[in-house]
Design a protein around this motif. Structure first.
Motif, PDB file in Angstrom:
ATOM      1  N   ARG A  66     -12.683 -24.435   3.805  1.00 25.04           N
ATOM      2  CA  ARG A  66     -13.556 -23.335   4.228  1.00 25.04           C
ATOM      3  C   ARG A  66     -14.336 -22.775   3.041  1.00 25.04           C
ATOM      4  NH1 ARG A  66     -10.104 -19.542   5.883  1.00 25.04           N
ATOM      5  NH2 ARG A  66      -9.273 -21.013   7.399  1.00 25.04           N
ATOM      6  N   ALA A  67     -13.682 -22.652   1.893  1.00 27.14           N
ATOM      7  CA  ALA A  67     -14.372 -22.163   0.690  1.00 27.14           C
ATOM      8  C   ALA A  67     -15.504 -23.105   0.301  1.00 27.14           C
ATOM      9  CB  ALA A  67     -13.382 -22.016  -0.463  1.00 27.14           C
ATOM     10  N   ARG A  68     -15.258 -24.395   0.424  1.00 29.71           N
ATOM     11  CA  ARG A  68     -16.303 -25.378   0.099  1.00 29.71           C
ATOM     12  C   ARG A  68     -17.455 -25.312   1.094  1.00 29.71           C
ATOM     13  NH1 ARG A  68     -13.712 -30.762  -2.242  1.00 29.71           N
ATOM     14  NH2 ARG A  68     -15.701 -31.444  -1.426  1.00 29.71           N
ATOM     15  N   GLU A  69     -17.155 -25.092   2.365  1.00 31.35           N
ATOM     16  CA  GLU A  69     -18.213 -24.921   3.374  1.00 31.35           C
ATOM     17  C   GLU A  69     -19.027 -23.670   3.080  1.00 31.35           C
ATOM     18  OE1 GLU A  69     -16.456 -24.954   7.262  1.00 31.35           O
ATOM     19  OE2 GLU A  69     -15.631 -26.976   6.985  1.00 31.35           O
ATOM     20  N   ASP A  70     -18.337 -22.587   2.754  1.00 33.85           N
ATOM     21  CA  ASP A  70     -19.031 -21.341   2.419  1.00 33.85           C
ATOM     22  C   ASP A  70     -19.909 -21.524   1.191  1.00 33.85           C
ATOM     23  OD1 ASP A  70     -17.764 -20.112   4.546  1.00 33.85           O
ATOM     24  OD2 ASP A  70     -16.303 -19.045   3.311  1.00 33.85           O
ATOM     25  N   ARG A  71     -19.397 -22.260   0.200  1.00 26.37           N
ATOM     26  CA  ARG A  71     -20.187 -22.533  -1.003  1.00 26.37           C
ATOM     27  C   ARG A  71     -21.473 -23.264  -0.638  1.00 26.37           C
ATOM     28  NH1 ARG A  71     -17.581 -26.432  -5.284  1.00 26.37           N
ATOM     29  NH2 ARG A  71     -17.756 -27.779  -3.484  1.00 26.37           N
ATOM     30  N   ALA A  72     -21.379 -24.256   0.236  1.00 28.02           N
ATOM     31  CA  ALA A  72     -22.566 -25.001   0.639  1.00 28.02           C
ATOM     32  C   ALA A  72     -23.558 -24.085   1.357  1.00 28.02           C
ATOM     33  CB  ALA A  72     -22.171 -26.178   1.536  1.00 28.02           C
ATOM     34  N   ASP A  73     -23.070 -23.235   2.236  1.00 30.04           N
ATOM     35  CA  ASP A  73     -23.961 -22.301   2.936  1.00 30.04           C
ATOM     36  C   ASP A  73     -24.625 -21.340   1.949  1.00 30.04           C
ATOM     37  OD1 ASP A  73     -23.303 -23.507   5.344  1.00 30.04           O
ATOM     38  OD2 ASP A  73     -21.818 -21.984   5.877  1.00 30.04           O
ATOM     39  N   ASN A  74     -23.895 -20.907   0.934  1.00 27.82           N
ATOM     40  CA  ASN A  74     -24.473 -20.023  -0.078  1.00 27.82           C
ATOM     41  C   ASN A  74     -25.520 -20.748  -0.915  1.00 27.82           C
ATOM     42  OD1 ASN A  74     -22.947 -17.801   0.676  1.00 27.82           O
ATOM     43  ND2 ASN A  74     -21.277 -18.319  -0.706  1.00 27.82           N
ATOM     44  N   ILE A  75     -25.294 -22.000  -1.209  1.00 25.04           N
ATOM     45  CA  ILE A  75     -26.281 -22.786  -1.950  1.00 25.04           C
ATOM     46  C   ILE A  75     -27.545 -22.933  -1.107  1.00 25.04           C
ATOM     47  CG2 ILE A  75     -26.798 -25.087  -2.873  1.00 25.04           C
ATOM     48  CD1 ILE A  75     -23.836 -25.178  -3.796  1.00 25.04           C
ATOM     49  N   PHE A  76     -27.385 -23.110   0.197  1.00 21.57           N
ATOM     50  CA  PHE A  76     -28.536 -23.165   1.092  1.00 21.57           C
ATOM     51  C   PHE A  76     -29.319 -21.854   1.018  1.00 21.57           C
ATOM     52  CE2 PHE A  76     -30.554 -22.442   5.205  1.00 21.57           C
ATOM     53  CZ  PHE A  76     -31.291 -23.609   5.355  1.00 21.57           C
ATOM     54  N   GLU A  77     -28.613 -20.738   1.025  1.00 23.61           N
ATOM     55  CA  GLU A  77     -29.265 -19.425   0.915  1.00 23.61           C
ATOM     56  C   GLU A  77     -29.967 -19.284  -0.438  1.00 23.61           C
ATOM     57  OE1 GLU A  77     -29.517 -17.011   3.247  1.00 23.61           O
ATOM     58  OE2 GLU A  77     -28.378 -18.188   4.705  1.00 23.61           O
ATOM     59  N   GLU A  78     -29.376 -19.835  -1.501  1.00 19.69           N
ATOM     60  CA  GLU A  78     -30.011 -19.797  -2.820  1.00 19.69           C
ATOM     61  C   GLU A  78     -31.355 -20.519  -2.789  1.00 19.69           C
ATOM     62  OE1 GLU A  78     -27.359 -21.486  -5.701  1.00 19.69           O
ATOM     63  OE2 GLU A  78     -25.962 -19.805  -5.586  1.00 19.69           O
ATOM     64  N   ILE A  79     -31.425 -21.609  -2.053  1.00 18.55           N
ATOM     65  CA  ILE A  79     -32.687 -22.343  -1.932  1.00 18.55           C
ATOM     66  C   ILE A  79     -33.754 -21.426  -1.357  1.00 18.55           C
ATOM     67  CG2 ILE A  79     -33.877 -24.197  -0.688  1.00 18.55           C
ATOM     68  CD1 ILE A  79     -31.288 -25.846  -0.958  1.00 18.55           C
ATOM     69  N   LEU A  80     -33.414 -20.694  -0.306  1.00 17.90           N
ATOM     70  CA  LEU A  80     -34.381 -19.773   0.292  1.00 17.90           C
ATOM     71  C   LEU A  80     -34.802 -18.692  -0.705  1.00 17.90           C
ATOM     72  CD1 LEU A  80     -32.799 -19.351   3.840  1.00 17.90           C
ATOM     73  CD2 LEU A  80     -34.705 -20.821   3.162  1.00 17.90           C
ATOM     74  N   ASP A  81     -33.847 -18.175  -1.464  1.00 23.96           N
ATOM     75  CA  ASP A  81     -34.160 -17.149  -2.470  1.00 23.96           C
ATOM     76  C   ASP A  81     -35.121 -17.695  -3.528  1.00 23.96           C
ATOM     77  OD1 ASP A  81     -32.494 -15.378  -1.162  1.00 23.96           O
ATOM     78  OD2 ASP A  81     -30.800 -15.677  -2.550  1.00 23.96           O
ATOM     79  N   ILE A  82     -34.871 -18.908  -3.986  1.00 26.34           N
ATOM     80  CA  ILE A  82     -35.727 -19.519  -5.004  1.00 26.34           C
ATOM     81  C   ILE A  82     -37.134 -19.717  -4.462  1.00 26.34           C
ATOM     82  CG2 ILE A  82     -36.139 -21.617  -6.367  1.00 26.34           C
ATOM     83  CD1 ILE A  82     -33.020 -21.891  -6.472  1.00 26.34           C
ATOM     84  N   VAL A  83     -37.226 -20.247  -3.255  1.00 25.28           N
ATOM     85  CA  VAL A  83     -38.534 -20.526  -2.656  1.00 25.28           C
ATOM     86  C   VAL A  83     -39.312 -19.237  -2.392  1.00 25.28           C
ATOM     87  CG1 VAL A  83     -39.650 -21.441  -0.595  1.00 25.28           C
ATOM     88  CG2 VAL A  83     -37.817 -22.721  -1.678  1.00 25.28           C
ATOM     89  N   ASP A  84     -38.621 -18.200  -1.966  1.00 28.26           N
ATOM     90  CA  ASP A  84     -39.293 -16.948  -1.620  1.00 28.26           C
ATOM     91  C   ASP A  84     -39.659 -16.097  -2.839  1.00 28.26           C
ATOM     92  OD1 ASP A  84     -39.174 -17.556   1.058  1.00 28.26           O
ATOM     93  OD2 ASP A  84     -37.368 -16.382   1.435  1.00 28.26           O
ATOM     94  N   CYS A  85     -39.073 -16.373  -3.979  1.00 30.92           N
ATOM     95  CA  CYS A  85     -39.316 -15.563  -5.178  1.00 30.92           C
ATOM     96  C   CYS A  85     -40.646 -15.963  -5.823  1.00 30.92           C
ATOM     97  CB  CYS A  85     -38.182 -15.731  -6.190  1.00 30.92           C
ATOM     98  SG  CYS A  85     -38.429 -14.733  -7.664  1.00 30.92           S
ATOM     99  N   GLU A  86     -41.528 -14.986  -5.976  1.00 33.36           N
ATOM    100  CA  GLU A  86     -42.826 -15.234  -6.611  1.00 33.36           C
ATOM    101  C   GLU A  86     -42.991 -14.423  -7.886  1.00 33.36           C
ATOM    102  OE1 GLU A  86     -45.715 -14.272  -3.642  1.00 33.36           O
ATOM    103  OE2 GLU A  86     -45.052 -15.838  -2.278  1.00 33.36           O
ATOM    104  N   ASP A  87     -41.904 -13.928  -8.438  1.00 32.43           N
ATOM    105  CA  ASP A  87     -41.952 -12.994  -9.561  1.00 32.43           C
ATOM    106  C   ASP A  87     -42.767 -13.496 -10.754  1.00 32.43           C
ATOM    107  OD1 ASP A  87     -40.397 -11.350  -8.051  1.00 32.43           O
ATOM    108  OD2 ASP A  87     -38.563 -11.657  -9.215  1.00 32.43           O
ATOM    109  N   HIS A  88     -42.610 -14.731 -11.124  1.00 31.92           N
ATOM    110  CA  HIS A  88     -43.254 -15.216 -12.341  1.00 31.92           C
ATOM    111  C   HIS A  88     -44.225 -16.370 -12.067  1.00 31.92           C
ATOM    112  CE1 HIS A  88     -40.510 -12.695 -14.550  1.00 31.92           C
ATOM    113  NE2 HIS A  88     -39.511 -13.204 -13.847  1.00 31.92           N
TER     114      HIS A  88
END
Length: 155
Positions: A66-88
């Motif tokens: 379950r921890a590994r599944e949660d980690r994968a879901d969090n990495i997926f969310e990180e992708i969205l954060d990276i793509v949506d960030c326009e700071d620099h």
């Protein structure tokens, strides 16, 4: 500082819970979560193989999965954060004109691609590339399909 071998079963379970939580919430590998536990619990050392042995001994397979599944879901969310960030994405050149910062965009592309690749390996059924077994956009029905190779002028 304590040696992991000197810990009681209850203390080992606490360390194990910490490691599993780090994996699930911080999206880190077992190796990094283990290193974090060394500092948090002031241990002399702790190896990932010891943690895996504790997972086996205390029958924490489901929690680890379950921890590994949660980690994968969090990495997926990180992708969205990276793509949506326009700071620099934009900068100002020496003349004061706005310019696209291609280095930042390339770095973000690399970060996203690395995470996509990891997800495809970590959970191929959920995040891997899907193979579309179709014929001209139509689903193939049961039975055998015979493919005719081009003649290429041979007899």
């Amino acid at each position: 500082m304590a040696n992991p071998r000197e810990l009681s079963d209850e203390e080992k379970k606490q360390v194990l819970e910490y490691v599993l939580e780090e994996i699930a919430l911080s999206s880190v590998s077992l190796r990094k979560a283990t290193k974090s536990a060394i500092g948090f619990f002031k241990l002399d050392n702790l190896s990932p193989s010891t943690v895996l042995n504790w997972i086996e001994a205390f029958e924490k397979h489901e929690q680890y999965a379950r921890a590994r599944e949660d980690r994968a879901d969090n990495i997926f969310e990180e992708i969205l954060d990276i793509v949506d960030c326009e700071d620099h994405d934009m900068g100002i050149d020496e003349k004061g004109n706005p310019r696209v910062n291609h280095d930042v965009i390339q770095r973000d592309r690399l970060r996203v691609d690395a995470r996509k690749w990891m997800l495809g390996k970590m959970q191929p059924k959920k995040y891997g590339d899907k193979l579309d077994v179709t014929s001209d956009g139509e689903k193939l029905e049961g039975g055998v399909t015979i493919f005719q190779l081009p003649d290429n002028g041979r007899d």
